[in-house]
Design a protein around this motif. Sequence first.
Motif, PDB file in Angstrom:
ATOM      1  N   ASP A  13      60.010  22.413  28.909  1.00  0.00           N
ATOM      2  CA  ASP A  13      59.620  20.862  28.812  1.00  0.00           C
ATOM      3  C   ASP A  13      60.362  19.845  28.838  1.00  0.00           C
ATOM      4  OD1 ASP A  13      57.008  21.885  28.972  1.00  0.00           O
ATOM      5  OD2 ASP A  13      56.380  21.305  26.899  1.00  0.00           O
ATOM      6  N   LEU A  14      61.566  20.097  28.014  1.00  0.00           N
ATOM      7  CA  LEU A  14      62.773  18.966  28.084  1.00  0.00           C
ATOM      8  C   LEU A  14      63.357  18.970  29.223  1.00  0.00           C
ATOM      9  CD1 LEU A  14      64.292  19.726  24.625  1.00  0.00           C
ATOM     10  CD2 LEU A  14      62.932  17.819  25.061  1.00  0.00           C
ATOM     11  N   PHE A  15      63.645  20.127  30.091  1.00  0.00           N
ATOM     12  CA  PHE A  15      64.307  20.218  31.236  1.00  0.00           C
ATOM     13  C   PHE A  15      63.458  19.571  32.349  1.00  0.00           C
ATOM     14  CE2 PHE A  15      64.913  22.256  35.246  1.00  0.00           C
ATOM     15  CZ  PHE A  15      66.438  22.132  35.471  1.00  0.00           C
ATOM     16  N   TYR A  16      62.338  19.813  32.218  1.00  0.00           N
ATOM     17  CA  TYR A  16      61.436  19.211  33.454  1.00  0.00           C
ATOM     18  C   TYR A  16      61.325  17.727  33.299  1.00  0.00           C
ATOM     19  CZ  TYR A  16      56.929  17.835  35.578  1.00  0.00           C
ATOM     20  OH  TYR A  16      56.171  17.242  36.332  1.00  0.00           O
ATOM     21  N   LEU A  17      61.282  17.102  32.318  1.00  0.00           N
ATOM     22  CA  LEU A  17      61.233  15.578  32.246  1.00  0.00           C
ATOM     23  C   LEU A  17      62.431  15.095  32.545  1.00  0.00           C
ATOM     24  CD1 LEU A  17      59.011  13.479  31.471  1.00  0.00           C
ATOM     25  CD2 LEU A  17      60.158  13.208  29.208  1.00  0.00           C
ATOM     26  N   ASP A  18      63.631  15.744  32.255  1.00  0.00           N
ATOM     27  CA  ASP A  18      64.932  15.077  32.698  1.00  0.00           C
ATOM     28  C   ASP A  18      65.008  15.337  34.369  1.00  0.00           C
ATOM     29  OD1 ASP A  18      67.444  13.927  32.294  1.00  0.00           O
ATOM     30  OD2 ASP A  18      68.413  15.802  32.519  1.00  0.00           O
ATOM     31  N   ASP A  93      43.902  18.796  25.292  1.00  0.00           N
ATOM     32  CA  ASP A  93      43.029  17.875  25.644  1.00  0.00           C
ATOM     33  C   ASP A  93      41.798  17.490  24.822  1.00  0.00           C
ATOM     34  OD1 ASP A  93      41.221  19.844  26.391  1.00  0.00           O
ATOM     35  OD2 ASP A  93      41.117  18.973  28.300  1.00  0.00           O
ATOM     36  N   ALA A  94      41.907  18.255  23.338  1.00  0.00           N
ATOM     37  CA  ALA A  94      41.040  18.435  22.409  1.00  0.00           C
ATOM     38  C   ALA A  94      40.898  16.772  21.671  1.00  0.00           C
ATOM     39  CB  ALA A  94      41.166  19.456  21.394  1.00  0.00           C
ATOM     40  N   LYS A 112      50.233  16.765  28.452  1.00  0.00           N
ATOM     41  CA  LYS A 112      51.245  17.670  29.485  1.00  0.00           C
ATOM     42  C   LYS A 112      50.506  17.984  30.931  1.00  0.00           C
ATOM     43  CE  LYS A 112      54.277  18.804  25.741  1.00  0.00           C
ATOM     44  NZ  LYS A 112      54.764  20.007  24.906  1.00  0.00           N
ATOM     45  N   PRO A 113      51.527  18.165  31.954  1.00  0.00           N
ATOM     46  CA  PRO A 113      52.892  17.590  32.051  1.00  0.00           C
ATOM     47  C   PRO A 113      52.890  15.974  31.974  1.00  0.00           C
ATOM     48  CG  PRO A 113      51.872  18.314  34.021  1.00  0.00           C
ATOM     49  CD  PRO A 113      50.955  18.666  33.098  1.00  0.00           C
ATOM     50  N   LEU A 114      53.849  15.395  31.329  1.00  0.00           N
ATOM     51  CA  LEU A 114      54.037  14.320  31.162  1.00  0.00           C
ATOM     52  C   LEU A 114      54.306  13.502  32.674  1.00  0.00           C
ATOM     53  CD1 LEU A 114      56.134  14.075  28.109  1.00  0.00           C
ATOM     54  CD2 LEU A 114      53.986  13.708  28.424  1.00  0.00           C
ATOM     55  N   ASP A 115      53.826  12.400  32.885  1.00  0.00           N
ATOM     56  CA  ASP A 115      54.190  11.476  34.202  1.00  0.00           C
ATOM     57  C   ASP A 115      55.167  10.527  33.785  1.00  0.00           C
ATOM     58  OD1 ASP A 115      54.008   9.751  36.176  1.00  0.00           O
ATOM     59  OD2 ASP A 115      51.944  10.021  36.562  1.00  0.00           O
ATOM     60  N   LEU A 116      56.324  10.809  33.818  1.00  0.00           N
ATOM     61  CA  LEU A 116      57.497   9.787  33.514  1.00  0.00           C
ATOM     62  C   LEU A 116      57.260   8.572  34.045  1.00  0.00           C
ATOM     63  CD1 LEU A 116      59.821   9.538  31.357  1.00  0.00           C
ATOM     64  CD2 LEU A 116      61.436  10.407  33.178  1.00  0.00           C
ATOM     65  N   ALA A 117      57.176   8.604  35.529  1.00  0.00           N
ATOM     66  CA  ALA A 117      57.017   7.192  36.139  1.00  0.00           C
ATOM     67  C   ALA A 117      55.733   6.368  35.565  1.00  0.00           C
ATOM     68  CB  ALA A 117      56.840   7.596  37.594  1.00  0.00           C
TER      69      ALA A 117
END
Length: 125
Positions: A13-18, A93-94, A112-117
């Motif tokens: 998840d860290l890699f994905y956001l970067d 999503d609870a 998640k997944p986070l939408d950084l934009a």
Amino acid sequence: MPTIVYVDDSRDDLFYLDYIRKKQQIDVDLFCFSTAETALEALKQRVAEGWAPPELLIADLYMPLDGGIGLVSRLRGDDRFSTMRLAICSGSDADEDRARALEAGADFYLEKPLDLAAIVLNLEV
């Protein structure tokens, strides 16, 4: 340029956001940490050196030792970080997870997944 701290025990998840930040050329300073403790120490050091707290900290709800709820609670109790917006994120999503995050002092709950934009856009509003 806003500064975001992202805390998650999942290296993926860290890699994905970067990766998304770079791929979409999102203009943000992104600092990633795999534990709440290392993030907290970095934040304390940043403030001690005279830097303003980041605009946003996003912490994963479920992490070993001190999860996102614990980190948000600790930051809410520290006046040095009173201006920082705090978010809890999870794949869940609870409704009860969302309620726990907000009760702990998070400003909002992200799935998640986070939408950084979208996150950066909301910081600018």
